[in-house]
Design a protein around this motif. Structure first.
Motif, short mmCIF file in Angstrom:
data_model
loop_
_atom_site.label_atom_id
_atom_site.label_comp_id
_atom_site.label_asym_id
_atom_site.label_seq_id
_atom_site.Cartn_x
_atom_site.Cartn_y
_atom_site.Cartn_z
N VAL A 1 0.85 -1.19 0.00
CA VAL A 1 0.00 0.00 0.00
C VAL A 1 0.88 1.24 0.00
O VAL A 1 2.03 1.21 0.46
CB VAL A 1 -0.98 0.02 1.19
CG1 VAL A 1 -1.92 -1.17 1.16
CG2 VAL A 1 -0.25 0.09 2.52
N LYS B 1 -1.01 3.92 4.11
CA LYS B 1 -0.03 3.48 5.11
C LYS B 1 -0.42 3.93 6.51
O LYS B 1 0.14 3.47 7.48
CB LYS B 1 1.36 3.99 4.74
CG LYS B 1 1.92 3.28 3.51
CD LYS B 1 3.40 3.49 3.33
CE LYS B 1 3.69 4.86 2.82
NZ LYS B 1 5.12 5.08 2.52
N TYR C 1 -3.28 3.16 7.63
CA TYR C 1 -4.22 2.12 8.03
C TYR C 1 -3.63 0.71 7.98
O TYR C 1 -4.16 -0.20 8.61
CB TYR C 1 -5.46 2.17 7.14
CG TYR C 1 -6.16 3.51 7.18
CD1 TYR C 1 -7.00 3.84 8.23
CD2 TYR C 1 -5.95 4.45 6.18
CE1 TYR C 1 -7.63 5.06 8.28
CE2 TYR C 1 -6.58 5.68 6.21
CZ TYR C 1 -7.42 5.99 7.26
OH TYR C 1 -8.04 7.21 7.31
N PHE C 2 -2.57 0.55 7.18
CA PHE C 2 -1.98 -0.77 6.99
C PHE C 2 -0.46 -0.65 7.00
O PHE C 2 0.08 0.41 6.75
CB PHE C 2 -2.38 -1.36 5.62
CG PHE C 2 -3.86 -1.45 5.40
CD1 PHE C 2 -4.59 -2.50 5.92
CD2 PHE C 2 -4.52 -0.47 4.66
CE1 PHE C 2 -5.96 -2.59 5.70
CE2 PHE C 2 -5.88 -0.56 4.44
CZ PHE C 2 -6.60 -1.60 4.97
N SER C 3 0.21 -1.77 7.22
CA SER C 3 1.66 -1.81 7.03
C SER C 3 1.94 -1.61 5.55
O SER C 3 1.14 -2.02 4.71
CB SER C 3 2.22 -3.16 7.47
OG SER C 3 2.02 -3.36 8.84
N PHE D 1 2.46 -6.36 3.44
CA PHE D 1 2.02 -7.45 4.31
C PHE D 1 1.46 -8.59 3.47
O PHE D 1 1.14 -8.42 2.29
CB PHE D 1 0.99 -6.95 5.34
CG PHE D 1 -0.27 -6.38 4.76
CD1 PHE D 1 -1.41 -7.17 4.64
CD2 PHE D 1 -0.33 -5.06 4.35
CE1 PHE D 1 -2.58 -6.64 4.11
CE2 PHE D 1 -1.50 -4.52 3.83
CZ PHE D 1 -2.63 -5.32 3.71
N LEU E 1 -1.47 -11.37 2.88
CA LEU E 1 -2.89 -11.61 3.12
C LEU E 1 -3.11 -13.12 3.08
O LEU E 1 -2.85 -13.77 2.07
CB LEU E 1 -3.72 -10.91 2.04
CG LEU E 1 -5.22 -10.90 2.22
CD1 LEU E 1 -5.59 -10.13 3.49
CD2 LEU E 1 -5.88 -10.28 1.02
N LEU F 1 -9.55 -6.27 3.01
CA LEU F 1 -8.84 -5.13 3.57
C LEU F 1 -9.72 -4.34 4.53
O LEU F 1 -9.26 -3.86 5.56
CB LEU F 1 -8.31 -4.24 2.45
CG LEU F 1 -7.22 -4.87 1.57
CD1 LEU F 1 -6.87 -3.96 0.40
CD2 LEU F 1 -5.99 -5.21 2.37
N ILE G 1 -9.78 -5.94 7.85
CA ILE G 1 -8.57 -5.65 8.62
C ILE G 1 -8.67 -4.27 9.26
O ILE G 1 -8.34 -4.08 10.43
CB ILE G 1 -7.32 -5.74 7.74
CG1 ILE G 1 -7.12 -7.18 7.27
CG2 ILE G 1 -6.08 -5.23 8.48
CD1 ILE G 1 -6.07 -7.34 6.19
N ASN G 2 -9.15 -3.28 8.49
CA ASN G 2 -9.28 -1.93 9.02
C ASN G 2 -10.39 -1.20 8.28
O ASN G 2 -10.19 -0.66 7.20
CB ASN G 2 -7.97 -1.16 8.89
CG ASN G 2 -8.00 0.14 9.68
OD1 ASN G 2 -9.06 0.72 9.90
ND2 ASN G 2 -6.83 0.59 10.10
#
Length: 77
Positions: A5, A10, A12-14, A17, A19, A33, A36-37
């Motif tokens: 991403v 970034k 909200y997510f690494s 990563f 999946l 996704l 996840i968030n």
């Protein structure tokens, strides 16, 4: 599946990563996704997705072990 991403995503997510869920299209990937968030929903709705060969559309079917790049809209100069 490896996910990369960029930009505002970034928050909200690494940046990169794995999946674990198997997904077959963009709609399923967005749903994973969001699971996840969910706070990333607005950005994900406007994001574009790419694989090695470039940007893809909603008809693209993911292959096993593919790397997917998620690019949110951006502005600036």
């Amino acid at each position: 599946m490896t996910i990369h991403v960029y930009a505002g995503l970034k928050d909200y997510f690494s940046p990169e990563f794995e999946l674990a869920d198997e997904v077959y299209d963009i709609d399923q990937l967005r749903a994973c996704l969001l699971a996840i968030n969910e706070q990333a929903g607005k950005l994900l709705a406007a994001s574009r997705f790419a694989v090695e060969d470039g940007f893809i559309d909603n008809t693209y079917k993911f292959k096993a072990h593919e790397t997917v790049i998620v690019v949110p809209p951006s502005s600036g100069g």
